[in-house]
Design an enzyme around this catalytic site. Structure first.
Site, PDB file in Angstrom:
ATOM      1  N   THR A   1       6.635  79.058 -48.939  1.00 20.91           N
ATOM      2  CA  THR A   1       6.933  78.420 -50.096  1.00 20.91           C
ATOM      3  C   THR A   1       6.999  77.030 -50.309  1.00 20.91           C
ATOM      4  O   THR A   1       7.532  76.369 -49.258  1.00 20.91           O
ATOM      5  CB  THR A   1       8.276  79.131 -50.777  1.00 20.91           C
ATOM      6  N   ASP A   2       6.905  76.404 -51.341  1.00 24.83           N
ATOM      7  CA  ASP A   2       7.197  74.968 -51.699  1.00 24.83           C
ATOM      8  C   ASP A   2       8.444  74.573 -51.781  1.00 24.83           C
ATOM      9  O   ASP A   2       8.951  73.573 -51.272  1.00 24.83           O
ATOM     10  CB  ASP A   2       6.546  74.252 -52.945  1.00 24.83           C
ATOM     11  N   GLU A   3       9.473  75.620 -51.485  1.00 25.95           N
ATOM     12  CA  GLU A   3      10.929  75.414 -51.470  1.00 25.95           C
ATOM     13  C   GLU A   3      11.409  74.871 -50.035  1.00 25.95           C
ATOM     14  O   GLU A   3      12.386  74.438 -49.969  1.00 25.95           O
ATOM     15  CB  GLU A   3      11.499  76.603 -51.916  1.00 25.95           C
TER      16      GLU A   3
ATOM     17  N   PRO B   1      19.861  84.396 -69.924  1.00 22.29           N
ATOM     18  CA  PRO B   1      20.876  83.254 -69.346  1.00 22.29           C
ATOM     19  C   PRO B   1      19.889  82.231 -68.742  1.00 22.29           C
ATOM     20  O   PRO B   1      19.091  82.549 -67.919  1.00 22.29           O
ATOM     21  CB  PRO B   1      21.015  84.257 -68.428  1.00 22.29           C
TER      22      PRO B   1
ATOM     23  N   GLU C   1      12.167  88.471 -48.040  1.00 19.28           N
ATOM     24  CA  GLU C   1      13.126  88.479 -48.993  1.00 19.28           C
ATOM     25  C   GLU C   1      13.120  87.018 -49.847  1.00 19.28           C
ATOM     26  O   GLU C   1      12.891  86.035 -49.032  1.00 19.28           O
ATOM     27  CB  GLU C   1      14.627  88.522 -48.561  1.00 19.28           C
TER      28      GLU C   1
ATOM     29  N   GLY D   1      23.494  74.495 -55.475  1.00 18.68           N
ATOM     30  CA  GLY D   1      22.347  73.690 -54.529  1.00 18.68           C
ATOM     31  C   GLY D   1      21.083  73.847 -55.365  1.00 18.68           C
ATOM     32  O   GLY D   1      19.961  73.861 -54.661  1.00 18.68           O
TER      33      GLY D   1
ATOM     34  N   TYR E   1      17.535  81.082 -48.497  1.00 19.27           N
ATOM     35  CA  TYR E   1      16.329  81.567 -48.496  1.00 19.27           C
ATOM     36  C   TYR E   1      15.266  80.577 -47.992  1.00 19.27           C
ATOM     37  O   TYR E   1      14.300  80.967 -47.270  1.00 19.27           O
ATOM     38  CB  TYR E   1      15.989  81.915 -50.061  1.00 19.27           C
TER      39      TYR E   1
ATOM     40  N   THR F   1      14.502  89.719 -42.165  1.00 17.54           N
ATOM     41  CA  THR F   1      13.050  89.887 -42.836  1.00 17.54           C
ATOM     42  C   THR F   1      12.210  88.787 -42.404  1.00 17.54           C
ATOM     43  O   THR F   1      11.065  88.719 -41.961  1.00 17.54           O
ATOM     44  CB  THR F   1      13.008  90.245 -44.345  1.00 17.54           C
TER      45      THR F   1
ATOM     46  N   LYS G   1      12.620  80.654 -44.746  1.00 13.22           N
ATOM     47  CA  LYS G   1      11.253  80.745 -44.606  1.00 13.22           C
ATOM     48  C   LYS G   1      10.743  79.311 -43.973  1.00 13.22           C
ATOM     49  O   LYS G   1       9.823  79.180 -43.553  1.00 13.22           O
ATOM     50  CB  LYS G   1      10.789  80.278 -46.282  1.00 13.22           C
TER      51      LYS G   1
END
Length: 339
Positions: free
Chosen positions: A125-127, A208, A84, A278, A153, A100, A157
């Site tokens: 992910t780089d997040e 948007p 996800e 955030g 999220y 997940t 991860k």
């Protein structure tokens, strides 16, 4: 050999399958995908009848089903794209991300241990690194950057990443892990920035943009990412993390304006909405390690990749037109309708 790819009906997973079939036709591909809203079986139409490809509609959290697939297919390598992945959805409903992204990853690694898989590769992910300040363009994420998450999220991860490295240390499971920057290209679900703006532009709908659109992302064409994952999977060192990015930093607002320009649409379509909770300001990856160790650098400049991507969406309206309806429409209204 046999490569099991989870999340293969999604954006990056499907592109990875196409890359593997094109560059390693001697290898079998087994795809496992739950086919959630972002998984589209029609995306895999080019390989569904390929004798070297097999598809299973399965949730990676379903241990019994996953083990049965491993027993039947006996994969040599496993690449986990299943996740996800949309930050807004994680803010709206964190639990499915924990299931997940964390439990599913654990089930896959347990299956790898049980059936003696030669390599488990986790696509991250780089997040997980949080964000960087806009006034420090000299700063980049490296593999040594501390994890500092901002959303459910990215937290899910990051937890999966830690679990992967723990399985390597505790059980000596042969793993590798890659963290990529923002991908774009064909078959991306229309909730993400670039395909959303293309689809809305083509329908003359409002575009948007969160806040003032000043958030900066390092953009990576999906085929370049697939090439990097393939290299890590086949040649990368066990137990190592590789950052995959390309010094293609762009502000969100500039991408939206570029799409308007390419599609000959007025910038008056741009609508600024209340910023995401955030919201990270800047992501930027230093790819020195993967360049040094595996001789990888991205081949696609953003100026070329974005034009190629826009052209793909123009030529494949049937694919995304069917998606921009139903459940996605109600989600879209919840995210942007009252902001």
């Amino acid at each position: 050999m046999t490569i099991l790819v989870t999340g293969g009906a999604g954006f990056i997973g499907s592109n990875f399958i196409f890359y593997e079939r094109a560059h390693h036709p001697e290898d079998r591909i087994v795809c496992v995908d739950k086919l959630t809203y972002a998984g589209n079986l029609s995306t895999l139409a080019p390989v569904l009848n390929d004798p070297m490809f097999r598809f299973y509609k399965t949730d990676i959290c379903d241990r019994k089903a996953v083990y049965a697939i491993f027993e039947e297919e006996k994969p040599d390598l496993v690449v986990n794209f299943a996740a996800e992945s949309h930050v807004d959805r994680s803010i709206e409903n964190p639990e499915i991300f924990l299931q997940t992204n964390i439990i599913g990853t654990a089930v896959l690694m347990d299956a790898c241990r049980t059936f003696g898989v030669g390599r488990f590769h986790q696509v991250s992910t780089d997040e997980v690194y949080g964000d960087l300040p806009l006034d420090r363009p000299d700063l980049f994420f490296t593999e040594e950057t501390p994890i500092h998450t901002s959303s459910p999220y990215s937290s899910s991860k990051a937890a999966a990443d830690l679990l992967v490295m723990a399985y390597h240390r505790t059980y000596d499971l042969p793993v590798s892990l890659s963290r990529c920057s923002n991908n774009y290209g064909p078959y991306q679900f229309p909730e993400k920035l670039i395909p959303l703006m293309i689809a809305n532009c083509l329908s003359d709908k409002p575009l948007p943009v969160y806040g003032q659109g000043l958030n900066v992302r390092d953009w990576l064409y999906v085929e370049d990412h697939c090439k990097a994952v393939d290299l890590v999977l086949r040649k990368g060192a066990v137990g190592q993390v590789y950052n995959i990015g390309g010094h293609n930093e762009m502000r969100n607002i500039d991408i939206v304006r570029l799409i308007c320009q390419e599609l000959h649409k007025p910038e008056s379509l741009i609508t600024y909405v209340t910023d995401r909770k955030g919201h990270d300001m800047r992501y930027a990856i230093d790819p020195t390690k993967i360049h040094r160790d595996l001789d990888w650098l991205p081949d696609t400049k953003f100026s070329d990749g974005i034009v190629r991507t826009i052209r793909w969406y123009l030529d494949n309206r049937d694919w995304w037109g069917e998606i921009v309806s139903g459940e996605y429409q109600s989600y879209y209204e919840r995210m942007y309708g009252n902001r």
